[in-house]
Design a protein around this motif. Structure first.
Motif, PDB file in Angstrom:
ATOM      1  N   LEU A   1      -1.794 -47.560   2.906  1.00  0.00           N
ATOM      2  CA  LEU A   1      -1.217 -46.402   3.366  1.00  0.00           C
ATOM      3  C   LEU A   1      -0.497 -45.633   2.480  1.00  0.00           C
ATOM      4  CD1 LEU A   1       1.521 -45.642   5.010  1.00  0.00           C
ATOM      5  CD2 LEU A   1       3.171 -46.829   3.260  1.00  0.00           C
ATOM      6  N   GLU A   2      -0.781 -45.368   1.319  1.00  0.00           N
ATOM      7  CA  GLU A   2      -1.153 -44.315   0.216  1.00  0.00           C
ATOM      8  C   GLU A   2      -2.585 -43.022   0.516  1.00  0.00           C
ATOM      9  OE1 GLU A   2      -1.432 -46.095  -3.262  1.00  0.00           O
ATOM     10  OE2 GLU A   2       0.925 -46.845  -3.555  1.00  0.00           O
ATOM     11  N   LEU A   3      -3.755 -44.291   0.776  1.00  0.00           N
ATOM     12  CA  LEU A   3      -4.601 -44.288   0.962  1.00  0.00           C
ATOM     13  C   LEU A   3      -4.610 -42.494   2.572  1.00  0.00           C
ATOM     14  CD1 LEU A   3      -7.809 -45.849   0.081  1.00  0.00           C
ATOM     15  CD2 LEU A   3      -7.210 -44.788  -0.523  1.00  0.00           C
ATOM     16  N   SER A   4      -3.570 -43.315   3.494  1.00  0.00           N
ATOM     17  CA  SER A   4      -4.132 -42.587   4.895  1.00  0.00           C
ATOM     18  C   SER A   4      -3.333 -41.128   4.740  1.00  0.00           C
ATOM     19  CB  SER A   4      -3.684 -43.542   5.778  1.00  0.00           C
ATOM     20  OG  SER A   4      -2.165 -42.843   6.297  1.00  0.00           O
TER      21      SER A   4
ATOM     22  N   ARG B   1      -2.118 -35.405   3.803  1.00  0.00           N
ATOM     23  CA  ARG B   1      -2.182 -34.387   2.844  1.00  0.00           C
ATOM     24  C   ARG B   1      -3.422 -33.624   2.422  1.00  0.00           C
ATOM     25  NH1 ARG B   1       1.294 -38.495  -0.118  1.00  0.00           N
ATOM     26  NH2 ARG B   1      -0.316 -38.668  -1.517  1.00  0.00           N
ATOM     27  N   ARG B   2      -4.534 -33.966   2.088  1.00  0.00           N
ATOM     28  CA  ARG B   2      -6.344 -33.189   2.067  1.00  0.00           C
ATOM     29  C   ARG B   2      -6.374 -32.477   3.164  1.00  0.00           C
ATOM     30  NH1 ARG B   2      -9.463 -37.168   0.916  1.00  0.00           N
ATOM     31  NH2 ARG B   2      -9.959 -37.216   2.984  1.00  0.00           N
ATOM     32  N   GLU B   3      -6.041 -32.995   4.419  1.00  0.00           N
ATOM     33  CA  GLU B   3      -6.686 -32.165   6.110  1.00  0.00           C
ATOM     34  C   GLU B   3      -4.935 -31.302   5.920  1.00  0.00           C
ATOM     35  OE1 GLU B   3      -5.686 -35.483   8.584  1.00  0.00           O
ATOM     36  OE2 GLU B   3      -8.112 -35.753   8.593  1.00  0.00           O
ATOM     37  N   LYS B   4      -4.458 -31.518   5.490  1.00  0.00           N
ATOM     38  CA  LYS B   4      -3.495 -30.168   6.109  1.00  0.00           C
ATOM     39  C   LYS B   4      -3.474 -28.730   4.873  1.00  0.00           C
ATOM     40  CE  LYS B   4       1.655 -29.614   5.781  1.00  0.00           C
ATOM     41  NZ  LYS B   4       3.519 -29.803   5.031  1.00  0.00           N
ATOM     42  N   ARG B   5      -3.369 -29.166   3.638  1.00  0.00           N
ATOM     43  CA  ARG B   5      -4.478 -28.354   2.693  1.00  0.00           C
ATOM     44  C   ARG B   5      -5.632 -27.804   3.104  1.00  0.00           C
ATOM     45  NH1 ARG B   5      -3.222 -31.965  -1.496  1.00  0.00           N
ATOM     46  NH2 ARG B   5      -5.383 -32.387  -1.296  1.00  0.00           N
ATOM     47  N   GLU B   6      -6.443 -28.316   3.511  1.00  0.00           N
ATOM     48  CA  GLU B   6      -7.685 -28.147   3.901  1.00  0.00           C
ATOM     49  C   GLU B   6      -7.514 -26.873   5.189  1.00  0.00           C
ATOM     50  OE1 GLU B   6     -10.083 -30.997   5.023  1.00  0.00           O
ATOM     51  OE2 GLU B   6     -11.014 -31.796   3.202  1.00  0.00           O
ATOM     52  N   CYS B   7      -6.418 -27.098   6.247  1.00  0.00           N
ATOM     53  CA  CYS B   7      -5.741 -26.706   7.563  1.00  0.00           C
ATOM     54  C   CYS B   7      -5.532 -24.670   7.106  1.00  0.00           C
ATOM     55  CB  CYS B   7      -5.506 -27.365   8.172  1.00  0.00           C
ATOM     56  SG  CYS B   7      -4.614 -26.622   9.903  1.00  0.00           S
ATOM     57  N   GLU B   8      -4.173 -24.876   5.744  1.00  0.00           N
ATOM     58  CA  GLU B   8      -3.776 -24.108   5.625  1.00  0.00           C
ATOM     59  C   GLU B   8      -5.032 -23.799   4.915  1.00  0.00           C
ATOM     60  OE1 GLU B   8      -0.913 -25.878   2.839  1.00  0.00           O
ATOM     61  OE2 GLU B   8       0.485 -26.853   4.345  1.00  0.00           O
ATOM     62  N   ALA B   9      -5.404 -23.857   4.078  1.00  0.00           N
ATOM     63  CA  ALA B   9      -6.319 -22.883   3.104  1.00  0.00           C
ATOM     64  C   ALA B   9      -7.986 -22.095   4.713  1.00  0.00           C
ATOM     65  CB  ALA B   9      -7.965 -23.867   2.632  1.00  0.00           C
ATOM     66  N   ALA B  10      -7.777 -23.460   5.383  1.00  0.00           N
ATOM     67  CA  ALA B  10      -8.684 -22.312   6.310  1.00  0.00           C
ATOM     68  C   ALA B  10      -8.025 -21.546   7.810  1.00  0.00           C
ATOM     69  CB  ALA B  10      -9.004 -23.018   7.544  1.00  0.00           C
TER      70      ALA B  10
END
Length: 182
Positions: free
Chosen positions: A65-68, A73-82
């Motif tokens: 669950l922590e990994l997921s 969170r990482r995908e959200k940060r990448e999307c916001e950066a894009a």
């Protein structure tokens, strides 16, 4: 005849009672088996081995669950950066870059599909996965750059695509102005 009828009726009634008794006995057996299995599971829960397995299972589930959550969170940060990197058409034009749609309008095509199909006929571009790529001998000459633009109905989805540079647009206009060679 009526005696035979009565005998058959009694026999059928006896069979029905026997069947009902058999069904009730089978149901009771199933219920007893279910109760026995449940008691075994409850007894197993008290063993140290089961408790250790259960603690390990919980630890693994929590780690997954922590990994997921970290991946989300990482995908959200990448999307916001894009999204932050994405440019509007006016910004692209100011930088001297043109998407296929913008280049098609400048070159007098009805839409980007007409331009891309013509360039494919001339063997200038090809499809690579989800993007277009310039084919040799035209690649590597600074005709294109990769840019991030916003797509979708709400223009809220960042998408990396190929954009033509000013020199690429000049190249296209010269190429499309030439008479076709047979």
């Amino acid at each position: 005849a009526s005696r035979e009828k009565a005998y058959r009726r009694v026999l059928a009634q006896s069979r029905a009672e026997t069947r009902a008794a058999r069904l009730a006995r089978e149901k009771a057996d199933r219920e007893a088996e279910r109760t026995r299995r449940q008691a075994e599971r409850e007894a197993e829960k008290r063993t140290p081995e089961w408790q250790a397995r259960e603690a390990e299972r919980r630890r693994i589930a929590l780690r997954n669950l922590e990994l997921s959550n970290e991946r989300r969170r990482r995908e959200k940060r990448e999307c916001e950066a894009a999204r932050a990197r994405a440019r509007k058409e006016s910004e692209l034009e100011a930088a001297g870059l043109y998407t296929n749609g913008m280049a098609a309008r400048r070159l007098g095509f009805a839409d980007s599909c007409a331009l891309t199909s013509r360039l494919r006929e001339l063997r200038v571009i090809t499809r690579r996965y989800t993007d277009w790529a310039v084919l040799p001998p035209y690649d590597g000459r600074g005709y294109t750059e990769t840019v991030t633009v916003m797509i979708g109905r709400e223009r809220d989805t960042p998408f990396q695509t190929m954009a033509w540079t000013k020199s690429g647009l000049r190249f296209l206009s010269r190429l499309l102005a030439e008479p076709p060679t047979v």
